[in-house]
Design a protein around this motif. Structure first.
Motif, short mmCIF file in Angstrom:
data_model
loop_
_atom_site.label_atom_id
_atom_site.label_comp_id
_atom_site.label_asym_id
_atom_site.label_seq_id
_atom_site.Cartn_x
_atom_site.Cartn_y
_atom_site.Cartn_z
N ALA A 351 0.84 -1.19 0.00
CA ALA A 351 0.00 0.00 0.00
C ALA A 351 0.88 1.25 0.00
O ALA A 351 1.94 1.29 0.64
CB ALA A 351 -0.92 0.00 1.22
N GLY A 352 0.44 2.26 -0.71
CA GLY A 352 1.19 3.52 -0.75
C GLY A 352 0.34 4.65 -1.30
O GLY A 352 -0.77 4.44 -1.81
N GLU A 353 0.85 5.86 -1.19
CA GLU A 353 0.17 7.05 -1.71
C GLU A 353 1.19 8.18 -1.86
O GLU A 353 2.36 8.03 -1.55
CB GLU A 353 -0.97 7.49 -0.80
N PHE A 354 0.69 9.32 -2.32
CA PHE A 354 1.48 10.53 -2.52
C PHE A 354 2.74 10.25 -3.36
O PHE A 354 3.87 10.50 -2.94
CB PHE A 354 1.87 11.17 -1.19
N PRO A 355 2.56 9.73 -4.58
CA PRO A 355 3.72 9.44 -5.44
C PRO A 355 4.39 10.72 -5.93
O PRO A 355 3.73 11.69 -6.30
CB PRO A 355 3.09 8.66 -6.60
N ARG A 356 5.71 10.72 -5.93
CA ARG A 356 6.48 11.83 -6.47
C ARG A 356 7.66 11.28 -7.27
O ARG A 356 8.01 10.10 -7.17
CB ARG A 356 6.99 12.73 -5.34
N PHE A 357 8.29 12.16 -8.05
CA PHE A 357 9.44 11.76 -8.87
C PHE A 357 10.29 13.00 -9.10
O PHE A 357 9.98 14.09 -8.60
CB PHE A 357 8.96 11.13 -10.19
N ASP A 358 11.36 12.85 -9.83
CA ASP A 358 12.23 13.96 -10.20
C ASP A 358 11.53 14.72 -11.33
O ASP A 358 11.54 14.30 -12.48
CB ASP A 358 13.59 13.41 -10.66
N GLU A 359 10.90 15.85 -10.98
CA GLU A 359 9.98 16.48 -11.92
C GLU A 359 10.67 17.22 -13.06
O GLU A 359 9.99 17.73 -13.96
CB GLU A 359 9.00 17.37 -11.16
N ARG A 360 12.00 17.24 -13.06
CA ARG A 360 12.70 17.70 -14.26
C ARG A 360 12.44 16.73 -15.41
O ARG A 360 12.65 17.08 -16.58
CB ARG A 360 14.20 17.80 -14.00
N PHE A 361 12.00 15.50 -15.07
CA PHE A 361 11.75 14.45 -16.07
C PHE A 361 10.24 14.23 -16.28
O PHE A 361 9.84 13.19 -16.79
CB PHE A 361 12.44 13.15 -15.65
N CYS A 362 9.44 15.21 -15.90
CA CYS A 362 8.00 15.12 -16.15
C CYS A 362 7.76 14.99 -17.66
O CYS A 362 8.40 15.67 -18.46
CB CYS A 362 7.29 16.36 -15.62
N MET A 363 6.87 14.08 -18.03
CA MET A 363 6.48 13.82 -19.42
C MET A 363 7.57 13.08 -20.19
O MET A 363 7.48 12.96 -21.42
CB MET A 363 6.10 15.11 -20.15
N SER A 364 8.59 12.57 -19.49
CA SER A 364 9.65 11.78 -20.12
C SER A 364 9.73 10.41 -19.45
O SER A 364 9.36 10.26 -18.28
CB SER A 364 11.01 12.48 -19.99
N ASP A 365 10.22 9.43 -20.20
CA ASP A 365 10.51 8.13 -19.59
C ASP A 365 11.47 8.38 -18.43
O ASP A 365 12.39 9.20 -18.53
CB ASP A 365 11.14 7.20 -20.62
N VAL A 371 7.14 7.02 -2.88
CA VAL A 371 5.80 7.10 -2.33
C VAL A 371 5.87 7.01 -0.81
O VAL A 371 6.87 6.55 -0.24
CB VAL A 371 4.87 5.98 -2.85
N VAL A 372 4.79 7.45 -0.16
CA VAL A 372 4.59 7.15 1.25
C VAL A 372 4.10 5.71 1.34
O VAL A 372 3.12 5.34 0.69
CB VAL A 372 3.57 8.10 1.89
N ALA A 373 4.77 4.90 2.13
CA ALA A 373 4.40 3.50 2.29
C ALA A 373 3.37 3.38 3.40
O ALA A 373 3.72 3.29 4.57
CB ALA A 373 5.62 2.64 2.61
N ALA A 374 2.09 3.45 3.04
CA ALA A 374 1.02 3.38 4.04
C ALA A 374 -0.31 3.42 3.33
O ALA A 374 -0.40 3.84 2.17
CB ALA A 374 1.11 4.54 5.03
N ASN A 375 -1.35 3.01 4.03
CA ASN A 375 -2.71 3.26 3.58
C ASN A 375 -3.16 4.56 4.22
O ASN A 375 -3.61 4.59 5.36
CB ASN A 375 -3.63 2.10 3.98
N ILE A 376 -3.04 5.65 3.48
CA ILE A 376 -3.28 6.97 4.08
C ILE A 376 -4.77 7.24 4.31
O ILE A 376 -5.14 8.20 4.98
CB ILE A 376 -2.64 8.10 3.25
N THR A 377 -5.64 6.41 3.75
CA THR A 377 -7.06 6.61 3.98
C THR A 377 -7.55 5.90 5.24
O THR A 377 -8.72 6.01 5.60
CB THR A 377 -7.90 6.12 2.79
N ASP A 378 -6.66 5.17 5.92
CA ASP A 378 -7.00 4.54 7.19
C ASP A 378 -6.70 5.53 8.30
O ASP A 378 -5.53 5.86 8.55
CB ASP A 378 -6.17 3.26 7.37
N PRO A 379 -7.72 6.05 9.00
CA PRO A 379 -7.47 7.13 9.96
C PRO A 379 -6.98 6.67 11.32
O PRO A 379 -6.83 7.50 12.21
CB PRO A 379 -8.87 7.76 10.10
N SER A 380 -6.72 5.37 11.49
CA SER A 380 -6.30 4.87 12.80
C SER A 380 -5.12 5.68 13.31
O SER A 380 -4.04 5.68 12.71
CB SER A 380 -5.89 3.40 12.69
N ALA A 381 -5.31 6.40 14.39
CA ALA A 381 -4.25 7.25 14.94
C ALA A 381 -3.67 6.59 16.18
O ALA A 381 -4.39 6.20 17.07
CB ALA A 381 -4.82 8.62 15.29
#
Length: 478
Positions: A351-365, A371-381
């Protein structure tokens, strides 16, 4: 008089609980070695309700608050401010909450309804000399980059039509900002605006796409030649809202419909691909292959999380997780407006969310993603669970991870290159980490492709950054 916040909503407690102070700190305490090459500001945005809402509270509906970490010469300073939107201003003046979540008409004061105000709580971006707090129902809201004080709505000389996504895409080659807006002709309407702002801040394209049904469209994808707009069956309905039913609801029978709009054409040239019902808040990157196929890497949910069925009952027995998938589309040989060439490949079962990358390479291979490794929609605090960061090497298929303490929580990672011309992935990864035991937060800095090493440095707050959504790095001094 301000009413106390509800105690039975998990999105108002623990990691999610709002903070009621605005702070300035010139010198955060640091452990480890903060890289002196880091010169710039990490801006983060997220919901932080000023007052208890009227009616049921939804995590996505709190007032925006910006948390700014400025790094320079190994020092880290911090400032947080509410985004002083028209809604925030009138509630601050009255000293109480005057609105329901998403401006629900059954709970919202007519004075707030009349404002039609943004809550500006989802993302914050820098483009054409403007710092803008974004959510997806209104125009961008401009802020001063140093003080975070409001400059007001940015409508680009009133050329901006309709709402503006919280997730515009930036073309590294042209400097263009590409955006869309759902419910573009009024609340809960099916039309979607498509707009382009050039590198100097001039609107150069503004069109309206007719969607199949009203839908909450959180994010999209752009390649060198295509705007890829997914319409998932998370529907909206004024009729439901006025009957006391959910304004937004999961209707999987409607399926998924993906529009491919040429960047050098018009909406009249749209091609549609249908796919099984699912939901995606966020893609990672998106590009075209040498033979013209379109690739979009996504964090996919089988069921839209955090929203019920139309009758208000839960859409799933448990909070559904997102996992990393690669979608590949082949539009070649299609002479009609409807295409159905869609392939799906699962890249990870975690499970993961909030994916990011090196955005200098946006629209390129590309090769590197995080990513954040978690189920972020689970509110268990406070419950022990896996929570950390994952680095994907998409060329080798390998991944590495860093895991926080079981009760701690990790925010969206943001990549900062070591230099403007550094190789892809050569730089740092920044994330805000909530420490449950101390009820405080740290800014953590990692070597981007060596997460297993742990943080190179931590800048410690004596306060807390509540669970938020998105942020971005602005290079250079304030």
């Amino acid at each position: 008089m301000a009413k106390p916040f509800p105690t039975d909503n998990p999105f108002l407690k623990g990691y999610y609980a709002p903070v009621n102070t605005e702070a300035d700190a010139a010198h955060l305490h640091i452990t480890g070695e903060m890289p002196r090459e880091l010169l710039g500001t990490l801006y983060r945005n997220g919901p932080n309700p000023q007052f208890a809402p009227r009616g049921p509270y939804h995590w996505f509906a709190g007032d925006g608050m910006i948390h700014a970490f400025h790094l320079e010469n190994g020092n880290v300073s911090y400032k947080n401010r509410w985004v002083r939107t028209p809604k925030w201003e009138i509630e601050n003046k009255e000293g109480e909450g005057l609105s329901g979540s998403f401006g629900h008409p059954m709970f919202t004061d007519p004075r707030v309804m009349a404002l039609g105000s943004t809550i500006a709580n989802t993302n914050i971006v820098w483009h054409a000399g403007r710092l803008m707090a974004l959510e997806e129902g209104h125009a961008p809201f401009a802020l001063d980059p140093a003080s975070l004080m409001p400059k007001g709505y940015e409508t680009y000389g009133d050329r901006l039509k309709g709402p503006f996504t919280a997730h515009p895409k930036f073309d590294p080659e042209t400097g263009e900002m590409i955006s869309f807006g759902y419910s573009a002709t009024g609340r809960f309407t099916k039309e979607v605006s498509i707009q382009v702002v050039d590198k100097d801040g001039t609107v150069t394209r503004s069109e309206m796409l007719d969607g199949p049904f009203p839908s909450m469209i959180h994010d999209f994808a752009v390649t060198k030649n295509w705007i890829v707009l997914p319409i998932f069956p998370l529907t909206s309905s004024m009729e439901r809202a006025m009957k006391g039913k959910p304004p937004f609801a999961w209707e999987p029978d409607k399926g998924t419909h993906i529009a491919f709009i040429p960047r050098k054409g018009t909406v009249a040239d749209v091609k549609w691909v249908t796919a099984p019902a699912c939901y995606v808040f966020h893609p990672m990157n998106h590009f075209e292959t040498a033979d013209g196929k379109i690739v979009v890497d996504v964090m996919k949910y089988d069921v839209a999380p955090l929203f019920p069925l139309p009758d208000g009952s839960p859409s799933a027995k448990e909070a559904p997780p997102a996992r990393l998938f690669r979608w590949t589309f082949d539009l070649s040989g299609q002479n009609t407006s409807r295409a159905n060439t869609f392939k799906e490949e699962q890249l990870d079962d975690r499970a993961g969310e909030f994916p990011r990358f090196d955005e200098r390479f946006c629209m390129s291979d590309y090769r590197h993603g995080w990513v954040v490794a978690a189920n972020i929609t689970d509110p268990s605090a406070g419950d022990a669970r896996t929570n950390g960061l994952i680095h994907y090497d998409l060329k080798t298929g390998k991944s590495t991870a860093w895991t926080a303490n079981p009760e701690d929580r990790v925010g969206e990672p943001v990549f900062v290159p070591r230099a403007a011309d550094a190789p892809e992935g050569d730089g740092w990864l920044l994330s805000v980490v909530y420490r449950a035991a101390e009820h405080t937060s740290d800014l953590a800095v990692f070597e981007a492709t060596d997460l297993a090493r742990g943080p190179l440095a931590l800048a410690h707050l004596s306060s807390r950054v509540p669970a938020g959504f998105h942020g971005n790095w602005r290079q250079g001094p304030l």
